[in-house]
Structures are given as C-alpha cells and as structure tokens.
Design a protein around this motif. Structure first.
Motif, mmCIF file in Angstrom:
data_model
loop_
_atom_site.group_PDB
_atom_site.id
_atom_site.type_symbol
_atom_site.label_atom_id
_atom_site.label_comp_id
_atom_site.label_asym_id
_atom_site.label_seq_id
_atom_site.Cartn_x
_atom_site.Cartn_y
_atom_site.Cartn_z
ATOM 1 N N ASN A 170 10.215 -4.558 -8.405
ATOM 2 C CA ASN A 170 9.052 -5.297 -8.912
ATOM 3 C C ASN A 170 7.753 -4.900 -8.217
ATOM 4 O O ASN A 170 6.718 -5.546 -8.399
ATOM 5 N N GLY A 171 7.799 -3.832 -7.400
ATOM 6 C CA GLY A 171 6.589 -3.315 -6.759
ATOM 7 C C GLY A 171 6.176 -4.038 -5.508
ATOM 8 O O GLY A 171 5.044 -3.868 -5.035
ATOM 9 N N LEU A 188 0.077 -7.068 -1.675
ATOM 10 C CA LEU A 188 0.461 -5.810 -2.300
ATOM 11 C C LEU A 188 1.128 -6.077 -3.647
ATOM 12 O O LEU A 188 2.015 -6.932 -3.750
ATOM 13 N N THR A 189 0.718 -5.330 -4.673
ATOM 14 C CA THR A 189 1.361 -5.396 -5.981
ATOM 15 C C THR A 189 1.489 -3.990 -6.551
ATOM 16 O O THR A 189 0.738 -3.088 -6.196
ATOM 17 N N VAL A 225 4.573 1.770 -5.580
ATOM 18 C CA VAL A 225 5.550 2.732 -6.093
ATOM 19 C C VAL A 225 6.135 3.624 -5.005
ATOM 20 O O VAL A 225 7.175 4.244 -5.223
ATOM 21 N N ARG A 226 5.474 3.694 -3.838
ATOM 22 C CA ARG A 226 5.993 4.515 -2.736
ATOM 23 C C ARG A 226 5.659 3.872 -1.405
ATOM 24 O O ARG A 226 4.590 3.263 -1.258
ATOM 25 N N ILE A 227 6.566 4.032 -0.432
ATOM 26 C CA ILE A 227 6.326 3.534 0.918
ATOM 27 C C ILE A 227 6.648 4.624 1.939
ATOM 28 O O ILE A 227 7.502 5.485 1.707
ATOM 29 N N TYR A 228 5.938 4.572 3.076
ATOM 30 C CA TYR A 228 6.132 5.511 4.176
ATOM 31 C C TYR A 228 5.976 4.727 5.476
ATOM 32 O O TYR A 228 5.151 3.816 5.556
ATOM 33 N N ALA A 229 6.734 5.066 6.506
ATOM 34 C CA ALA A 229 6.600 4.373 7.788
ATOM 35 C C ALA A 229 7.023 5.293 8.918
ATOM 36 O O ALA A 229 7.815 6.225 8.722
ATOM 37 N N ALA A 230 6.490 5.029 10.116
ATOM 38 C CA ALA A 230 6.806 5.841 11.288
ATOM 39 C C ALA A 230 6.549 5.029 12.547
ATOM 40 O O ALA A 230 5.824 4.032 12.527
ATOM 41 N N PRO A 231 7.144 5.448 13.675
ATOM 42 C CA PRO A 231 6.884 4.779 14.943
ATOM 43 C C PRO A 231 5.714 5.402 15.683
ATOM 44 O O PRO A 231 5.319 6.537 15.411
ATOM 45 N N THR A 232 5.137 4.647 16.592
ATOM 46 C CA THR A 232 4.270 5.198 17.623
ATOM 47 C C THR A 232 4.732 4.584 18.938
ATOM 48 O O THR A 232 5.598 3.706 18.959
ATOM 49 N N HIS A 233 4.127 5.020 20.029
ATOM 50 C CA HIS A 233 4.463 4.411 21.319
ATOM 51 C C HIS A 233 4.158 2.923 21.317
ATOM 52 O O HIS A 233 4.814 2.145 22.001
ATOM 53 N N ALA A 285 5.367 0.376 15.139
ATOM 54 C CA ALA A 285 5.399 1.070 13.857
ATOM 55 C C ALA A 285 4.099 0.910 13.074
ATOM 56 O O ALA A 285 3.333 -0.027 13.272
ATOM 57 N N TYR A 286 3.889 1.845 12.164
ATOM 58 C CA TYR A 286 2.825 1.720 11.170
ATOM 59 C C TYR A 286 3.360 2.209 9.840
ATOM 60 O O TYR A 286 4.362 2.921 9.777
ATOM 61 N N ALA A 287 2.714 1.778 8.743
ATOM 62 C CA ALA A 287 3.256 2.072 7.427
ATOM 63 C C ALA A 287 2.147 2.251 6.408
ATOM 64 O O ALA A 287 1.028 1.741 6.582
ATOM 65 N N PHE A 288 2.481 2.970 5.337
ATOM 66 C CA PHE A 288 1.581 3.165 4.204
ATOM 67 C C PHE A 288 2.302 2.778 2.918
ATOM 68 O O PHE A 288 3.517 2.926 2.808
ATOM 69 N N ALA A 289 1.536 2.302 1.950
ATOM 70 C CA ALA A 289 2.061 1.989 0.631
ATOM 71 C C ALA A 289 1.088 2.514 -0.415
ATOM 72 O O ALA A 289 -0.134 2.432 -0.236
ATOM 73 N N VAL A 290 1.616 3.052 -1.491
ATOM 74 C CA VAL A 290 0.801 3.597 -2.580
ATOM 75 C C VAL A 290 1.129 2.820 -3.843
ATOM 76 O O VAL A 290 2.301 2.636 -4.187
ATOM 77 N N ASN A 291 0.096 2.335 -4.553
ATOM 78 C CA ASN A 291 0.359 1.583 -5.772
ATOM 79 C C ASN A 291 0.303 2.480 -7.007
ATOM 80 O O ASN A 291 0.021 3.680 -6.921
ATOM 81 N N SER A 292 0.591 1.889 -8.168
ATOM 82 C CA SER A 292 0.700 2.662 -9.397
ATOM 83 C C SER A 292 -0.626 3.263 -9.836
ATOM 84 O O SER A 292 -0.659 4.173 -10.668
ATOM 85 N N SER A 293 -1.743 2.776 -9.287
ATOM 86 C CA SER A 293 -3.059 3.340 -9.583
ATOM 87 C C SER A 293 -3.463 4.431 -8.610
ATOM 88 O O SER A 293 -4.543 5.019 -8.742
ATOM 89 N N GLY A 294 -2.610 4.688 -7.609
ATOM 90 C CA GLY A 294 -2.894 5.719 -6.627
ATOM 91 C C GLY A 294 -3.635 5.245 -5.398
ATOM 92 O O GLY A 294 -3.959 6.049 -4.516
#
Length: 324
Positions: free
Chosen positions: A163-164, A194-195, A198-206, A209-218
């Motif tokens: 459901n996004g 967030l609505t 369509v895509r998620i990304y995440a990574a650690p730092t010292h 964590a931090y993360a990114f999300a991309v919606n259907s509009s870019g």
C-alpha cells in the motif's frame, strides 16, 4: 576454510535445484577488524541455502555454527513457500540479523535481536526464520546495522508494504524509525508522512542508521542520522520524520546507493543517486569520492563531474570510502 584465488564451483545439497539468486550483506560499509560474511542462495523452487559466518544464528539452520558449505535454511518455516528476497545486515562483532520475503508477501526474520529489530515483540535472538505474525503484504525489505559509542552495535529492519507505506523495527535513537520519536521498538511502526512509496534504501553509520524512500512521483525523502550531510537535506540535522531532499537534484531516480565506514569513531557516510539520464549525484562525507571536483563535505546532492565523452552511467556501486 581454504582461501581460493580462482573461481571454484559451490556444491549445494539436495533438494537444491538451479540457483537463481544469491544474497549477502546489503550494507556497503567498511568494517576494520570486524567484517564477516554470510551468503544465501535461492533455487528455482524458492528454497533457501546458506553458508559462511554463523554467529547469532544468521544462517537460520538452528545453530550459531559457521558453515564452509551450503546448508538448507528454514526447512520447516519455508516449507511450501517460495522465498523471493533475503536481506542481511552488516555483521560487525557477530551481530547480524536477517529478513526474508516470500511470494505471498509474508515477512520472516531471524538472527541478533538486541534492539528488537526482528519485529517479533521481544529482544530474543532467533536461530531459525520466524514469521512476523500479522504483518503481510510486504514487497521489499532492508536489514541494516550500525555502531555507536553509547550502545555498541545497533540494528533495524525497514519494510515497504504494497500500500506504499514504510514500517521499521529496532533502534530508534537517531530518528531512523521515521515516526517522530527517538524510541526503539520491537514491533514494526509506520513512518509518518509517507504515501505511495515504491522503493526504500537504508544503511548504517557510526552514529546510527539512515534511510531514503522514493514515491511514485519520483520524490526522494530521507530520515535518521545525518552527521556529515549524508541525507542531502541541506544541513547536518538529524531527523525523526522523513524529509524531502534539497538542492539541485532534478532528475528521476534510477537507483540510490548508500555507503559508510560505520565501525570507527567518526561518521563517514555518503550517498549517491543515479538518475535515469545517466547522471550521478552525491552528498555526505567527501575526500574526493563524491566526484564533484572538490573535497569538502556536501549536504545537498550535487552532480558528479564526468570525463566520459558524453557516455551515461548505467550503474553505481559504493564501498567504504569510495565508489565506482
């Protein structure tokens, strides 16, 4: 247990069929003195096999043993299921955790659970894949881990549902849960604001964590640790809700790559966006790997300079301090 310098075939036990996917840690980090490796393979029937480092039960075979050859994973919980994706966090100090999705969108987790990152409602380490009850319709998952001077190793699992919406379990002290708090949780909580993701990304730092999300509009949104501008929000402010990235990025996202050196006393996190026109944009810690022609850290995504005679970038990978 022998180092090989030539390609050597890997033998899989019955009932393995043709191997169609291989997974290892999704965390593009440099781990001095602490990096370890586990690997997972999925065959054409969706069965899972694992080998390598086994601490905290990450191989999912009911033990904490390391395996020099593949063993079948999750024989009982995965029986009759077709596993489609596996995500493994970094394994610094033996604290890895794992998530998997089957073809029906059911989520399974196992491994280290010190921060409740497995989303099972407790902090018990699990040695075999275990269903996250009542949590389905999952289309993507990212398991990630980090290190900080207060708590040592930390962990999260980020989930995208059909459901996004984005849901996260585990450590929350750097805002990475995206729900407006800094409170860790052992159950999955929904990120606010967030609505249509369509895509998620995440990574650690010292620092977490931090993360990114991309919606259907870019549109691109970021959350969590931001000590060196790695979120691309125009500052080094830590955020507990997802924020739109700022600066000059105007393209459409083809891929986001996050990388860091998460296991030393400073945060060396940096982020890249590959757009659909073949341009690469970068932000965060910089000793030249951002490719912008200078070395100061950046807090907004800036287009990388290219000397490729007009050729377009097709892909980008990053590891530790550099990218290529």
């Amino acid at each position: 247990n022998t180092t090989n310098y030539t390609a050597t075939p890997i033998s899989f036990p019955a009932p393995a069929t043709s191997i169609v996917k291989i997974f290892t840690s999704t965390d593009s980090i440099y781990t001095p003195g602490g990096g370890t490796n586990s690997f997972y393979a999925i065959d054409s029937n969706g069965a899972v096999f694992a080998w390598g480092y086994g601490a905290a039960g990450v191989l999912g075979d009911g033990t904490t043993n390391s395996r020099p050859a593949p063993v079948q994973t999750g024989t009982t919980p995965f029986n009759g299921k077709q596993i489609t994706k596996i995500s493994l966090s970094n394994q610094h100090g033996g604290y890895g955790h794992v998530a998997a999705i089957d073809s029906l969108g059911q989520l399974y987790t196992w491994g280290n659970n010190a921060d409740g990152q497995l989303g099972q409602g407790n902090t018990t380490t699990l040695l075999t894949p275990t269903i996250v009850s009542g949590f389905n319709n999952v289309v993507d998952v990212v398991a990630t881990g980090g290190y900080n001077t207060t708590d040592g190793d930390t962990g999260n699992i980020f989930v995208l549902r059909s459901n996004g919406t984005v849901w996260t379990a585990g450590n929350g002290q750097f805002g990475q849960l995206g729900n407006g708090t800094l409170v860790s949780t052992s159950t999955f909580v929904q990120a606010t604001g967030l609505t249509n993701i369509v895509r998620i990304y995440a990574a650690p730092t010292h620092w977490g964590a931090y993360a990114f999300a991309v919606n259907s509009s870019g549109q691109v949104f970021a959350v969590g640790a931001n000590a060196v501008g790695n979120l691309g929000t125009g500052n080094t402010t830590q955020y507990s809700t997802y924020q739109p990235i700022s600066g000059g990025f105007t393209g459409k996202v083809a891929k986001i790559v996050l990388a860091s050196n998460a296991m030393i006393s400073s945060s060396y996190a940096f982020s890249y966006i590959l757009d659909t026109d073949g341009n690469v944009w970068a932000t965060g810690y910089n000793v030249g790997q951002l490719g912008t022609g200078a070395t100061p850290n950046l807090s907004t995504f800036t287009k990388m300079q290219k000397s490729t005679n007009g050729a377009k970038a097709l892909d980008i990978r990053a590891m530790g301090y550099g990218a290529g």
